[in-house]
Motif scaffolding. Structure first.
Motif, mmCIF file in Angstrom:
data_model
loop_
_atom_site.group_PDB
_atom_site.id
_atom_site.type_symbol
_atom_site.label_atom_id
_atom_site.label_comp_id
_atom_site.label_asym_id
_atom_site.label_seq_id
_atom_site.Cartn_x
_atom_site.Cartn_y
_atom_site.Cartn_z
ATOM 1 N N ARG A 76 0.836 -1.207 0.000
ATOM 2 C CA ARG A 76 0.000 0.000 0.000
ATOM 3 C C ARG A 76 0.865 1.249 0.000
ATOM 4 N N ARG A 109 1.008 3.951 -2.933
ATOM 5 C CA ARG A 109 0.704 5.339 -2.558
ATOM 6 C C ARG A 109 1.807 6.281 -3.020
ATOM 7 N N ASN A 110 3.058 5.914 -2.765
ATOM 8 C CA ASN A 110 4.186 6.746 -3.192
ATOM 9 C C ASN A 110 4.219 6.890 -4.707
ATOM 10 N N ALA A 137 -4.580 2.723 -1.428
ATOM 11 C CA ALA A 137 -3.387 3.545 -1.680
ATOM 12 C C ALA A 137 -3.794 4.937 -2.161
ATOM 13 N N ARG A 138 -4.826 4.990 -2.988
ATOM 14 C CA ARG A 138 -5.308 6.291 -3.488
ATOM 15 C C ARG A 138 -5.855 7.131 -2.338
ATOM 16 N N ALA A 153 -5.000 6.899 0.782
ATOM 17 C CA ALA A 153 -3.853 7.301 1.609
ATOM 18 C C ALA A 153 -3.116 8.473 0.966
ATOM 19 N N ALA A 154 -2.954 8.420 -0.367
ATOM 20 C CA ALA A 154 -2.276 9.513 -1.085
ATOM 21 C C ALA A 154 -3.073 10.804 -0.951
ATOM 22 N N ASP A 195 -2.639 12.338 2.413
ATOM 23 C CA ASP A 195 -1.370 13.071 2.526
ATOM 24 C C ASP A 195 -1.488 14.460 1.908
#
Length: 201
Positions: free
Chosen positions: A20, A24-25, A124-125, A127-128, A131
């Protein structure tokens, strides 16, 4: 078996968190740094590759545990270090190999399952975006802060003024010097060109 299942579940959970974070990165770099649009198909492929790469790492760890177990067989002397295994470590190394192989198998299953991959990309999206949202809120809070509502204004004022004297003003002075030198060079070049013109005629 319950303990083994728990260990496998924990290993899969840790690997999933790593996947994940990697996805995300990748989203942050592609969409923000490289100004690309969000491409779910491309990200699904990347997520699959990430899961498979983590499975390969687990398989390599299993192979290492197997090799260490073979080397430990029939050795009864005292070990020389942490990874210098002996016959008494055989059971633990066998269990470790089994755990790594089961985690790898589960990761490969998830990589082959479109729903698991879709869920990974979605997490992941989110989480991004979390951020980005937190960063925007932080910047808006700092840039929109007034001295009368900032509880740290008086405490940080001295540090800000020192940074202004020691960093910003010398940098501004150096920039002004460069501009002045550039203008002087341009003026000298223009004057030289004007002096050279009559000689060329």
């Amino acid at each position: 078996m319950a303990k083994t299942s728990e260990a496998v579940a924990e290993g899969v959970s840790i690997a999933s968190a790593a996947a994940r974070l990697t996805v995300r990165n990748h989203i942050l770099v592609e969409t923000i740094a490289h100004d690309e649009s969000f491409d779910a198909v491309h990200l699904a492929t990347f997520a699959q590759e990430t899961l498979v790469a983590l499975a390969v790492e687990q398989e390599a760890a299993a192979a290492l545990a197997r090799k260490q177990r073979k080397n430990a067989w029939g050795r009864f002397t005292d070990p020389d270090g942490t990874h210098d295994y002996r016959d008494r470590d055989m059971r633990n190394l066998r269990r470790r190999e089994k755990l790594h192989r089961r985690v790898a198998k589960e990761l490969r299953n998830r990589a082959a399952d479109p729903e698991s991959v879709r869920l990974l990309v979605e997490q992941a999206r989110n989480a991004a975006w979390g951020d980005v949202e937190a960063n925007l809120e932080r910047r808006l809070r700092v840039e929109g802060m007034r001295p009368d509502v900032d509880p740290d204004y008086d405490m940080m004022r001295g540090a800000r003024m020192q940074a202004l004297r020691l960093v910003d003003l010398p940098r501004l002075s150096a920039h002004r010097r460069k501009l002045a030198e550039g203008e002087a060079l341009q003026a000298a070049a223009l004057e030289a060109a004007q002096v050279a013109e009559p000689a060329g005629e």
